[in-house]
Design an enzyme around this catalytic site. Sequence first.
Site, PDB file in Angstrom:
ATOM      1  N   ASP A  93       4.741   8.890   1.505  1.00 53.53           N
ATOM      2  CA  ASP A  93       3.666   7.918   1.282  1.00 53.53           C
ATOM      3  C   ASP A  93       3.659   7.543  -0.215  1.00 53.53           C
ATOM      4  OD1 ASP A  93       0.813   7.062   2.722  1.00 53.53           O
ATOM      5  OD2 ASP A  93       0.588   7.350   0.556  1.00 53.53           O
ATOM      6  N   HIS A  99       1.185   7.476  -2.108  1.00 55.87           N
ATOM      7  CA  HIS A  99       0.254   8.359  -2.821  1.00 55.87           C
ATOM      8  C   HIS A  99       0.639   9.823  -2.666  1.00 55.87           C
ATOM      9  CE1 HIS A  99      -2.018   4.707  -1.516  1.00 55.87           C
ATOM     10  NE2 HIS A  99      -2.530   4.779  -2.744  1.00 55.87           N
ATOM     11  N   HIS A 154      -4.453  13.517   2.261  1.00 58.93           N
ATOM     12  CA  HIS A 154      -5.362  13.782   1.131  1.00 58.93           C
ATOM     13  C   HIS A 154      -6.433  14.820   1.465  1.00 58.93           C
ATOM     14  CE1 HIS A 154      -3.578  10.625  -1.204  1.00 58.93           C
ATOM     15  NE2 HIS A 154      -3.881   9.685  -0.317  1.00 58.93           N
ATOM     16  N   ASP A 158       3.311   2.474   2.578  1.00 58.30           N
ATOM     17  CA  ASP A 158       2.573   1.724   1.554  1.00 58.30           C
ATOM     18  C   ASP A 158       3.338   1.632   0.239  1.00 58.30           C
ATOM     19  OD1 ASP A 158       2.167   4.450   1.321  1.00 58.30           O
ATOM     20  OD2 ASP A 158      -0.005   4.346   1.103  1.00 58.30           O
TER      21      ASP A 158
HETATM   22  C1  OKP Z   1      -4.477   6.837   1.432  1.00 58.30           C
HETATM   23  B1  OKP Z   1      -3.028   7.085   1.797  1.00 58.30           B
HETATM   24  C2  OKP Z   1      -7.856   3.001  -6.107  1.00 58.30           C
HETATM   25  C3  OKP Z   1      -8.490   3.201  -4.772  1.00 58.30           C
HETATM   26  C4  OKP Z   1      -7.634   4.027  -3.908  1.00 58.30           C
HETATM   27  C5  OKP Z   1      -7.764   5.238  -1.826  1.00 58.30           C
HETATM   28  C6  OKP Z   1      -6.354   5.151  -1.426  1.00 58.30           C
HETATM   29  C7  OKP Z   1      -6.065   6.108  -0.328  1.00 58.30           C
HETATM   30  C8  OKP Z   1      -4.670   6.036   0.188  1.00 58.30           C
HETATM   31  N1  OKP Z   1      -8.762   2.417  -7.023  1.00 58.30           N
HETATM   32  N2  OKP Z   1      -8.232   4.174  -2.657  1.00 58.30           N
HETATM   33  O1  OKP Z   1      -2.330   7.931   0.953  1.00 58.30           O
HETATM   34  O2  OKP Z   1      -2.265   5.923   2.092  1.00 58.30           O
HETATM   35 ZN    ZN Z   2      -0.828   6.150   0.696  1.00 57.38          ZN
END
Ligand code: OKP
Ligand code: ZN
Length: 339
Positions: free
Chosen positions: A193, A195, A159, A282
Site C-alpha cells: 500500500d 501508506h 493501520h 493507492d
Molecule cells: C488508508 B490506507 C492526510 C489524510 C490521510 C488517511 C489515509 C488513510 C489511508 N492528510 N488520511 O493505507 O490506504
Molecule cells: Zn493506503
Amino acid sequence: MKIEVYFSVYHTLHNPPFELSRGKQQEYFENSQRLKNILKILEQDPEVFEIHPNFSTNVPDIKEVHSEKLLKFYAEISKYLSDDDYHIPDTFAVPKISLLPEDITKRSGYFCFDSATPITRRTFSASLNAASTVVKAARKILTDKNKIVYAAVRPPGHHAGKDYFGGYCYLNNSALGAHVLSKKGRVAILDIDYHHGNGTQEIFYDSDRVFFVSLHANPAYAFPYFWGYPEEIGEGPGEGWNLNIVLEDDADNRAYLQKLGYALDAISKKDIDYLIISLGVDTLFSDPVGGMMLTEHIFEEMGREISKLKLPTLIVQEGGYDLTQVGKCVLNFLTGFLG
Ligand code: OKP
Ligand code: ZN
C-alpha cells in the site's frame, strides 16, 4: 489456474457521510464503490476468478490480535449510535494516558489516532465481516497450499493496531490472517500500500513468526507520519523481523520495482512458509489519497515478480481510491500473479 476470491458482503454497511482530512470536511474516500468496482471487473472473467461471498462476522482468535477493551468499545459505540448517526473523536489521548472515560462518546479518542476514521452504527459489523472473510481465506490457504486466494474486503486493516484504530481501519485484517497462518508456519506480510502499515508492524513487532515488510511513501510527509522509518527493525525476538522500505512521491515504475526487488530478496533470505500481501493500489499516479507516479500496468509486473517467491499466498485488499482505476489495478496485479 484459478484465483479464489472471498468478499465481505456487508462492507456496504460501513458508509460514513464524510471524513475530516486536513481539518476539512471531505467526501469519504474509503467508500463502497471501491469494492464494487473491483468485483465488477473480476466478475467478467469467471474462468479465472471464482467468487465466494462471505456473510459471516465470526472471527475466532480475534482477542489474540486486538485488545478486549478496543473490542468492547466498538460493541458499545455501535449500540449507542442510531442508524444515520456517525461519530468522529475530537479529543485524543496522548500515549501515556491510561484512563478510560466512562462516557462512550468521549472514549474514542483513547483508541483513535486520526480524524478520518468515523464510526457508524454498522462499522463494527462491517469490520468483523471483513476480518472474518480474511480468516476464511487464510484457512483456504492452509488446506490447499497451491491456492492463490484474494480477499476483497473493506474497510481496510493495516493501520489498526492491537489497541487502536485510524486511517480508515478498525480491525487488522491482514494481521488476523497472519495469525491463523503463523500457527502452521512462518509468515511474511508484504505491504505494498502507498501508506505504511503501522498497525500490522505494531502487532508483530516482537515476533519472529511473522516478517513484516513494507514499501511506502516517506512518513516525513506521508500518512501515518509517526511510523514507517527504516530504523524500525523489530524488537526482542522480533529484531530483524520488521523491514521498512521508504519511497518518495516521485517514485516511478522503475524506482518502485527496484525497491520491490530488495523486499523480495529479504523475504527469500528467510525461511518463510506463507505469504500475505497487503495490496494497496493507492500508489497509482492518479490516486486522490496516496499516489506516487506508478501507472496501472506496473501492477501486473509487481504480481509477476512477487509470484516468483513461489509461496502459498493470500492477497488482502487495503487501499486504492481512484474509483475508475482501482478494479483495473487489482485485476492487473492478480493477472500478473498468475503469470
Ligand atoms: C488508508 B490506507 C492526510 C489524510 C490521510 C488517511 C489515509 C488513510 C489511508 N492528510 N488520511 O493505507 O490506504
Ligand atoms: Zn493506503
